[in-house]
Design a protein around this motif. Structure first.
Motif, PDB file in Angstrom:
ATOM      1  N   ALA A  23      65.579  70.181 140.175  1.00  0.00           N
ATOM      2  CA  ALA A  23      67.088  69.763 139.500  1.00  0.00           C
ATOM      3  C   ALA A  23      66.681  68.797 138.232  1.00  0.00           C
ATOM      4  N   ASN A  24      65.302  68.521 137.935  1.00  0.00           N
ATOM      5  CA  ASN A  24      65.181  67.644 136.835  1.00  0.00           C
ATOM      6  C   ASN A  24      63.821  67.368 136.654  1.00  0.00           C
ATOM      7  N   ARG A  25      63.360  67.367 135.371  1.00  0.00           N
ATOM      8  CA  ARG A  25      62.024  66.960 134.949  1.00  0.00           C
ATOM      9  C   ARG A  25      61.930  65.842 133.874  1.00  0.00           C
ATOM     10  N   ARG A  26      61.077  64.911 134.136  1.00  0.00           N
ATOM     11  CA  ARG A  26      61.208  63.754 133.097  1.00  0.00           C
ATOM     12  C   ARG A  26      59.593  63.465 132.955  1.00  0.00           C
ATOM     13  N   ASP A  27      59.221  63.568 131.661  1.00  0.00           N
ATOM     14  CA  ASP A  27      57.765  63.395 131.441  1.00  0.00           C
ATOM     15  C   ASP A  27      57.646  61.723 131.119  1.00  0.00           C
ATOM     16  N   HIS A  28      56.674  60.969 131.824  1.00  0.00           N
ATOM     17  CA  HIS A  28      56.533  59.768 131.514  1.00  0.00           C
ATOM     18  C   HIS A  28      55.204  59.378 131.025  1.00  0.00           C
ATOM     19  N   GLY A  29      55.187  59.419 129.957  1.00  0.00           N
ATOM     20  CA  GLY A  29      53.665  59.249 129.407  1.00  0.00           C
ATOM     21  C   GLY A  29      52.716  60.531 130.016  1.00  0.00           C
ATOM     22  N   LYS A  30      51.559  60.103 130.848  1.00  0.00           N
ATOM     23  CA  LYS A  30      51.065  61.105 131.469  1.00  0.00           C
ATOM     24  C   LYS A  30      51.584  61.868 132.780  1.00  0.00           C
ATOM     25  N   LEU A  31      52.317  60.807 133.413  1.00  0.00           N
ATOM     26  CA  LEU A  31      52.918  61.430 134.449  1.00  0.00           C
ATOM     27  C   LEU A  31      54.316  62.278 134.448  1.00  0.00           C
ATOM     28  N   ILE A  32      54.441  63.109 135.284  1.00  0.00           N
ATOM     29  CA  ILE A  32      55.612  64.162 135.342  1.00  0.00           C
ATOM     30  C   ILE A  32      56.462  63.845 136.592  1.00  0.00           C
ATOM     31  N   PHE A 107      76.072  75.897 132.501  1.00  0.00           N
ATOM     32  CA  PHE A 107      76.520  74.565 132.521  1.00  0.00           C
ATOM     33  C   PHE A 107      75.692  73.606 133.434  1.00  0.00           C
ATOM     34  N   PRO A 108      75.952  72.302 133.224  1.00  0.00           N
ATOM     35  CA  PRO A 108      75.274  71.502 134.199  1.00  0.00           C
ATOM     36  C   PRO A 108      75.559  71.478 135.529  1.00  0.00           C
ATOM     37  N   ILE A 109      74.719  71.423 136.332  1.00  0.00           N
ATOM     38  CA  ILE A 109      74.794  71.664 137.820  1.00  0.00           C
ATOM     39  C   ILE A 109      74.690  70.481 138.384  1.00  0.00           C
ATOM     40  N   ASP A 110      74.252  69.169 137.944  1.00  0.00           N
ATOM     41  CA  ASP A 110      74.248  67.974 138.469  1.00  0.00           C
ATOM     42  C   ASP A 110      75.295  66.903 138.307  1.00  0.00           C
ATOM     43  N   THR A 111      76.025  67.626 137.809  1.00  0.00           N
ATOM     44  CA  THR A 111      77.493  66.671 137.260  1.00  0.00           C
ATOM     45  C   THR A 111      78.655  67.106 138.439  1.00  0.00           C
ATOM     46  N   ASP A 112      79.741  66.497 138.447  1.00  0.00           N
ATOM     47  CA  ASP A 112      80.813  66.662 139.325  1.00  0.00           C
ATOM     48  C   ASP A 112      81.534  68.214 139.020  1.00  0.00           C
ATOM     49  N   LEU A 122      83.765  79.999 137.844  1.00  0.00           N
ATOM     50  CA  LEU A 122      83.819  81.124 138.791  1.00  0.00           C
ATOM     51  C   LEU A 122      83.125  82.113 138.610  1.00  0.00           C
ATOM     52  N   LYS A 123      82.900  82.286 137.122  1.00  0.00           N
ATOM     53  CA  LYS A 123      82.125  83.493 136.782  1.00  0.00           C
ATOM     54  C   LYS A 123      80.597  83.319 137.154  1.00  0.00           C
ATOM     55  N   TYR A 124      80.032  82.093 137.242  1.00  0.00           N
ATOM     56  CA  TYR A 124      78.792  81.755 137.611  1.00  0.00           C
ATOM     57  C   TYR A 124      78.854  80.992 138.818  1.00  0.00           C
ATOM     58  N   ARG A 125      79.931  81.268 139.676  1.00  0.00           N
ATOM     59  CA  ARG A 125      80.138  80.578 141.129  1.00  0.00           C
ATOM     60  C   ARG A 125      78.771  80.229 141.810  1.00  0.00           C
ATOM     61  N   TYR A 126      77.806  81.139 141.976  1.00  0.00           N
ATOM     62  CA  TYR A 126      76.474  80.876 142.732  1.00  0.00           C
ATOM     63  C   TYR A 126      75.905  79.743 142.278  1.00  0.00           C
ATOM     64  N   LEU A 127      75.860  79.703 140.714  1.00  0.00           N
ATOM     65  CA  LEU A 127      75.320  78.264 140.270  1.00  0.00           C
ATOM     66  C   LEU A 127      76.224  77.140 140.603  1.00  0.00           C
ATOM     67  N   ASP A 128      77.593  77.263 140.502  1.00  0.00           N
ATOM     68  CA  ASP A 128      78.460  76.055 140.593  1.00  0.00           C
ATOM     69  C   ASP A 128      78.431  75.619 141.975  1.00  0.00           C
ATOM     70  N   LEU A 129      77.961  76.593 142.884  1.00  0.00           N
ATOM     71  CA  LEU A 129      78.143  76.111 144.423  1.00  0.00           C
ATOM     72  C   LEU A 129      76.505  75.480 144.506  1.00  0.00           C
ATOM     73  N   ARG A 130      75.856  75.484 143.522  1.00  0.00           N
ATOM     74  CA  ARG A 130      74.586  74.668 143.810  1.00  0.00           C
ATOM     75  C   ARG A 130      74.986  73.102 143.318  1.00  0.00           C
ATOM     76  N   ARG A 131      76.132  72.910 142.782  1.00  0.00           N
ATOM     77  CA  ARG A 131      76.741  71.516 142.666  1.00  0.00           C
ATOM     78  C   ARG A 131      76.871  70.703 143.669  1.00  0.00           C
ATOM     79  N   PRO A 132      76.090  69.584 144.060  1.00  0.00           N
ATOM     80  CA  PRO A 132      76.154  69.187 145.240  1.00  0.00           C
ATOM     81  C   PRO A 132      77.788  68.707 145.899  1.00  0.00           C
ATOM     82  N   ARG A 133      78.731  68.506 144.940  1.00  0.00           N
ATOM     83  CA  ARG A 133      79.826  67.938 145.394  1.00  0.00           C
ATOM     84  C   ARG A 133      80.603  69.416 146.131  1.00  0.00           C
TER      85      ARG A 133
END
Ligand code: ASP
Length: 465
Positions: A23-32, A107-112, A122-133
């Motif tokens: 869902a997300n990757r954040r690099d913090h110094g050496k830690l991922i 488009f982003p999937i982690d927003t509402d 709706l064109k990419y509904r299978y991605l839109d359906l990953r959206r938690p809401r």
């Protein structure tokens, strides 16, 4: 054995295997830091430079599909994330396998997702359906249908499927039609509801029928209307109007309360059509205060005593709800004689909730003469009655029990339960506002060979390419 992210909270100190999407990757110094999403939810994972997974973790992009192994670690007090169910733990990743890469989503999937254009969603509904809401809405729908089924089975109902490829059944919309290869030039109609079949099932002795039924109606699309909808479709024999209403009321109360909702008034208040119009100016209305709206309270009410007929645009009498309804007992004589048509009321009942009509049904005309009188009032000649509804009249001549039922829209109830404004938020693959299905391209032209099989010729001038 793979477990779900949500199951990790009780497994601190254990080594577990998880699989899902990045869902997300954040690099913090050496830690991922990685967020992994699966059907249960989301978990935070950490990859240290010492881990064998470190190099692969550095390449991960959002929506890649991975499998990981690692130890579930309790988070120190100050690091607990109260916003997610797995906020007390994180996974220390020891092994990581990429199961599939992913392009950057359109488009982003982690927003509402409310601010993203409908066409794209709706064109990419299978991605839109990953959206938690949206994912949650579909899960709530599944829970609702399951609870409805459980309630009805416990009340002795039988679930029965009825055909889609059939003849017209009027509910006041246009039919979708399907051409026939075996009978060139002829068409099936997709049912606007299972109305006639469920009545035939009463003649067949299935005294308590239900179906989670798909209905097809070719009508102008609106926020709460699509070409297809699903309804909890019920029919019962040997019942009064009050008994059907009581059954449905018990069903609604049990199901929505089990789903954590509060109902404004029990038993549900009753209004006649005239009272509803006098009080609220319409036959569907919202009885909630602003505070109740904010608290997600459900305000159900019954509306009864509708006029049976109204004039259509051409000035002919047509049914207001359902041609198969029984008139009120005190209007039966008028009905049979075709007198005082504007004063005849029907044994129809509508269920209203929070401003929506969430159900409608009636006690039916189970006698052939009563049903025939309805079609006569609508201006049908004997021949047309026989052609379109002769099968019902015939069935009713073989000992049809008195019966009645209801259809209750699933999408509208889920919209109410989830607070959504649009039908598309509670159907997995809804139509677009322009009447195309999600993801796929339809309707489309078909080949000349297929047209010939169907015995059809196109009017080239009418075709929009
Ligand atoms: N056939 C009706 C409808 O689809 C429901 C019913 O009268 O049972 O709205």
């Amino acid at each position: 054995m793979r477990i779900l992210t949500t199951e990790t909270v009780s497994k601190i100190g254990e080594t577990v295997e998880l699989a899902g999407w990045v869902a997300n990757r954040r690099d913090h110094g050496k830690l991922i830091f990685l967020d992994l999403r699966d059907r249960g939810g989301i978990i935070q994972m950490v990859v240290t430079p010492k881990s064998a997974a470190y190099e692969t973790a550095g390449k991960l992009r959002p929506e890649w599909v991975i499998r990981v192994k690692g130890e579930v670690k309790g988070r120190p007090e100050g690091m607990i994330n109260k916003d997610i169910p797995t906020g007390t733990v994180e996974l220390g990743v020891a092994e990581l396998e990429v199961l599939n890469e992913a392009q950057t989503p359109p488009f982003p999937i982690d927003t509402d997702g409310h601010d993203i254009g409908e066409e794209n969603r709706l064109k990419y509904r299978y991605l839109d359906l990953r959206r938690p809401r949206v994912h949650k809405n579909i899960q709530i729908r599944s829970e609702y249908v399951q609870r409805v089924r459980e309630y009805l089975f416990a009340q002795g109902f039988t679930e029965i499927e009825t055909p889609y490829l059939t003849s017209t059944t009027p509910e006041g919309s246009r039919d979708f039609v399907v051409p026939s290869r075996m009978y060139p030039g002829q068409f099936f109609a997709l049912p606007q509801s299972p109305q006639q079949y469920k009545q035939l099932l009463q003649v067949a002795g299935f005294e308590r029928y239900f179906q989670i039924a798909r209905c097809f109606r070719d009508e102008d699309l609106r926020a709460d209307r699509g070409f297809e909808h699903t309804q909890v479709d019920i029919e019962m024999s040997f019942v009064t109007r009050e008994e059907v209403m009581q059954l449905v009321e018990g069903l609604m109360i049990t199901v929505v309360e089990a789903m954590g909702k509060t109902i404004k008034q029990k038993p549900f208040p009753h209004f006649t059509f005239k009272e509803a119009v006098a009080k609220y100016g319409a036959d569907k209305f919202d009885m909630r205060s602003e505070a109740e709206k904010a608290a997600g309270v459900l305000a159900f009410a019954w509306v009864t005593d509708f006029p049976f007929f109204e004039k259509d645009k051409e000035g002919n009498w047509t049914f207001t709800h359902n041609p198969f309804s029984m008139p009120a007992p005190e209007h039966l004589e008028w009905h049979l004689k075709g007198e005082h048509i504007e004063e005849i009321t029907t044994q129809q009942y509508d269920l209203v909730c929070n401003g929506f009509e969430v159900g409608g049904g009636s006690i039916r005309a189970h006698r052939p003469d009563v049903l025939k009188a309805t079609f006569k009032t609508m201006g049908y000649g004997e021949e047309q009655i026989q052609k379109e509804f002769g099968h019902m009249l015939e069935a009713f001549s073989f000992g049809a029990p008195p019966h009645g039922g209801i259809g209750s829209g699933v999408e509208r109830m889920i919209m109410i339960l989830t607070g959504e404004q649009y039908l598309r938020e509670v159907q997995a693959f809804p139509q677009t506002a322009k009447g195309h299905p999600s993801v796929m391209n339809a309707p489309t032209l078909i080949s000349p060979e297929r047209l010939r099989e169907f015995g059809l010729k196109l009017d080239e001038k009418q075709i929009k390419k």
